[in-house]
Design a protein around this motif. Structure first.
Motif, short mmCIF file in Angstrom:
data_model
loop_
_atom_site.label_atom_id
_atom_site.label_comp_id
_atom_site.label_asym_id
_atom_site.label_seq_id
_atom_site.Cartn_x
_atom_site.Cartn_y
_atom_site.Cartn_z
N SER A 162 67.51 19.57 53.22
CA SER A 162 66.57 18.44 53.10
C SER A 162 65.18 18.91 52.68
O SER A 162 64.50 18.23 51.91
CB SER A 162 66.48 17.66 54.42
OG SER A 162 66.26 18.55 55.50
N GLY A 163 64.77 20.09 53.16
CA GLY A 163 63.43 20.59 52.82
C GLY A 163 63.30 20.91 51.34
O GLY A 163 62.41 20.40 50.65
N ILE A 164 64.19 21.74 50.81
CA ILE A 164 64.07 22.14 49.41
C ILE A 164 64.30 20.94 48.49
O ILE A 164 63.70 20.82 47.43
CB ILE A 164 65.02 23.32 49.06
CG1 ILE A 164 64.63 23.95 47.72
CG2 ILE A 164 66.46 22.89 49.02
CD1 ILE A 164 63.45 24.84 47.74
N THR A 165 65.17 20.03 48.91
CA THR A 165 65.43 18.84 48.09
C THR A 165 64.14 18.05 47.91
O THR A 165 63.82 17.60 46.82
CB THR A 165 66.52 17.97 48.74
OG1 THR A 165 67.68 18.79 48.91
CG2 THR A 165 66.88 16.77 47.90
N TYR A 322 68.96 27.84 46.90
CA TYR A 322 69.20 27.72 45.45
C TYR A 322 70.31 26.70 45.18
O TYR A 322 70.36 26.12 44.11
CB TYR A 322 69.60 29.06 44.84
CG TYR A 322 68.42 29.94 44.50
CD1 TYR A 322 67.36 29.45 43.72
CD2 TYR A 322 68.36 31.25 44.94
CE1 TYR A 322 66.28 30.25 43.41
CE2 TYR A 322 67.28 32.06 44.63
CZ TYR A 322 66.24 31.56 43.86
OH TYR A 322 65.18 32.35 43.57
N ASN A 323 71.22 26.52 46.14
CA ASN A 323 72.28 25.52 45.96
C ASN A 323 71.69 24.12 45.75
O ASN A 323 72.35 23.26 45.20
CB ASN A 323 73.22 25.51 47.16
CG ASN A 323 74.10 26.75 47.24
OD1 ASN A 323 74.22 27.37 48.29
ND2 ASN A 323 74.71 27.13 46.12
N CYS A 324 70.47 23.90 46.24
CA CYS A 324 69.85 22.57 46.12
C CYS A 324 68.56 22.61 45.31
O CYS A 324 67.90 21.58 45.16
CB CYS A 324 69.54 22.01 47.50
SG CYS A 324 70.98 21.83 48.55
N TYR A 325 68.17 23.77 44.83
CA TYR A 325 66.92 23.89 44.06
C TYR A 325 67.15 23.37 42.65
O TYR A 325 68.08 23.80 41.97
CB TYR A 325 66.49 25.35 44.03
CG TYR A 325 65.30 25.65 43.13
CD1 TYR A 325 64.03 25.23 43.47
CD2 TYR A 325 65.47 26.36 41.94
CE1 TYR A 325 62.94 25.50 42.64
CE2 TYR A 325 64.40 26.63 41.11
CZ TYR A 325 63.14 26.20 41.46
OH TYR A 325 62.07 26.46 40.65
N SER A 326 66.31 22.42 42.21
CA SER A 326 66.51 21.89 40.87
C SER A 326 65.34 22.22 39.96
O SER A 326 65.24 21.70 38.86
CB SER A 326 66.72 20.37 40.93
OG SER A 326 65.52 19.77 41.38
#
Ligand SMILES: *[C@@H]1O[C@H](CO)[C@@H](O)[C@H](O)[C@H]1NC(C)=O
Ligand SMILES: [Zn+2]
Length: 374
Positions: A162-165, A322-326
């Motif tokens: 949730s944070g990186i998203t 990185y799995n959620c870093y866009s």
């Protein structure tokens, strides 16, 4: 403070300042390693299990502000927030990132020899403390370079991204994004993705004395479990290796004298190849047994990362933000002190010497990226 104490304090600070000035290049001075261990201890002392990170966030904000950083808080949900801090450019070329949530349960800070035990000592407060120290030192040594480096610390890495998203919404366009997670101070060549699914089994309840009147959801499910355990995934990746499956949770049933009507499995696959192809393989091999439904819950691609010369490398068999870093960073790195093998365990620890090495490595990596001639 009494005047006499003030004098002693001044004398002490001058002495310490002297030590800093005299330390050999590359050798950490006593006072900078004290700063490092003290920041690390303060971070670990504050419990910050995913979902309740605000207290350690408040500490980080005031620490960074009192050391001259401009700090922005980005609300995630409720009292939870991410932290973005910088000294010069507010869209810096390099971002140092990590997460300040931990897995449960809280384990207090304890030092034994060169080892520091406690929850988060390694994953990932060791990375945060050494990144901040690296940047503090760089600000003294090459402020122009340090002004091109931002700090981005997020919540929720251990639970749901949730944070990186949320951080993906910040107007940042870094050239390099460096995530700090335990890699034993080596640059990761890449890390695996993840596929999550549930196997839901529905049977027909009956008295256990008359099992022929029912259909056991557990018997159906156990058959599928053994099929899953026997799958050999056909593909492999030259760097990341093969896809591996773990049945992590089994639930269901009522009591020994009841034929169970429902049961389920929660399964995770660490993906080295392609998540959707793996999912097709699973569906094909399991087939359509009576009462069984497969339900996909998450699918994350694996990630390949950058390296620079002069660093040891490794392959991470776990996932990161990185799995959620866009973001569109041209280069992505993963490096941090400590071993993933003790992270998330009751014996989580980090070596003091690894923290000190990490400060040097983060500094070296930043300098390489911003000023390749140095
Ligand atoms: C799995 O089983 C547990 C225990 O019976 C139940 O509480 C849960 O709702 C089930 N989950 C699904 C997705 O069916
Ligand atoms: Zn972590």
């Amino acid at each position: 403070m009494y005047p006499k104490c003030l004098l002693i304090y001044l004398a002490l600070s001058l002495t310490l300042g002297h030590v800093v000035a005299q330390s050999e290049p590359g050798e950490p001075s006593k006072s900078s390693s004290d700063d490092l261990f003290s920041l690390h201890k303060q971070l670990v002392d504050i419990e910050s299990i995913s979902g309740s990170e605000a207290k350690v966030g408040d500490f980080l904000v005031s620490y960074l502000q009192s050391h001259g950083w401009t700090v922005e808080k980005q609300s995630v949900n409720g009292p939870r927030f991410n932290i973005f801090a910088y000294t010069g450019n507010n869209n810096p070329k390099v971002i140092l990132n990590s997460h300040f949530d931990t897995v449960p349960p809280y384990i207090p800070y304890k030092v034994e020899g060169d080892k520091i035990y406690g929850r988060g000592t390694n994953d990932a407060k060791g990375s945060i403390a050494s990144q901040i120290m690296a940047l503090k030192e760089l600000r003294r040594e090459s402020p122009d370079l340090a002004n091109e480096v931002g700090l981005l610390y997020v919540v929720g890495e251990e639970s749901d991204c949730s944070g990186i998203t949320k951080a993906n919404e910040l107007p940042l366009t870094p050239e390099a994004f460096i995530i700090g997670e335990p890699t034993e101070n080596k640059l990761a060549l890449g890390h695996k993705g993840r596929l999550g699914f549930q196997v839901i089994s529905e049977g027909v309840a009956a008295h256990s004395g008359y099992p022929e009147l029912g259909r056991s959801a557990i018997t159906q499910l156990v058959n599928v479990a053994s099929v899953l355990n026997s799958i050999v995934f056909p593909g492999s990746h030259p760097i990341l290796g093969s896809d591996t499956l773990n049945i992590g949770l089994i639930q269901g049933g009522v009591a020994a004298n009841v034929v169970p009507a429902s049961a389920n499995l929660t399964v995770g696959i660490r993906i080295a190849t392609n998540p959707m192809e793996v999912w097709e393989t699973v569906q094909k091999i399991v087939g359509n047994p009576l009462g069984i439904t497969l339900k996909l819950t998450s699918a994350k691609e694996s990630v390949l990362l950058d390296t620079v010369e002069g660093f040891e490398t490794m392959v991470a068999k776990y996932g990161t933000d990185y799995n959620c870093y866009s973001g569109k960073a041209k280069k992505k790195f993963l490096i941090g002190p400590g071993s993933i093998l003790v992270a998330h365990t009751p014996n989580e620890y980090i070596l003091k010497s690894d923290l000190i090495t990490a400060v040097e490595l983060y500094k070296k990596l930043i300098i390489r990226l911003l000023n390749p001639k140095m």
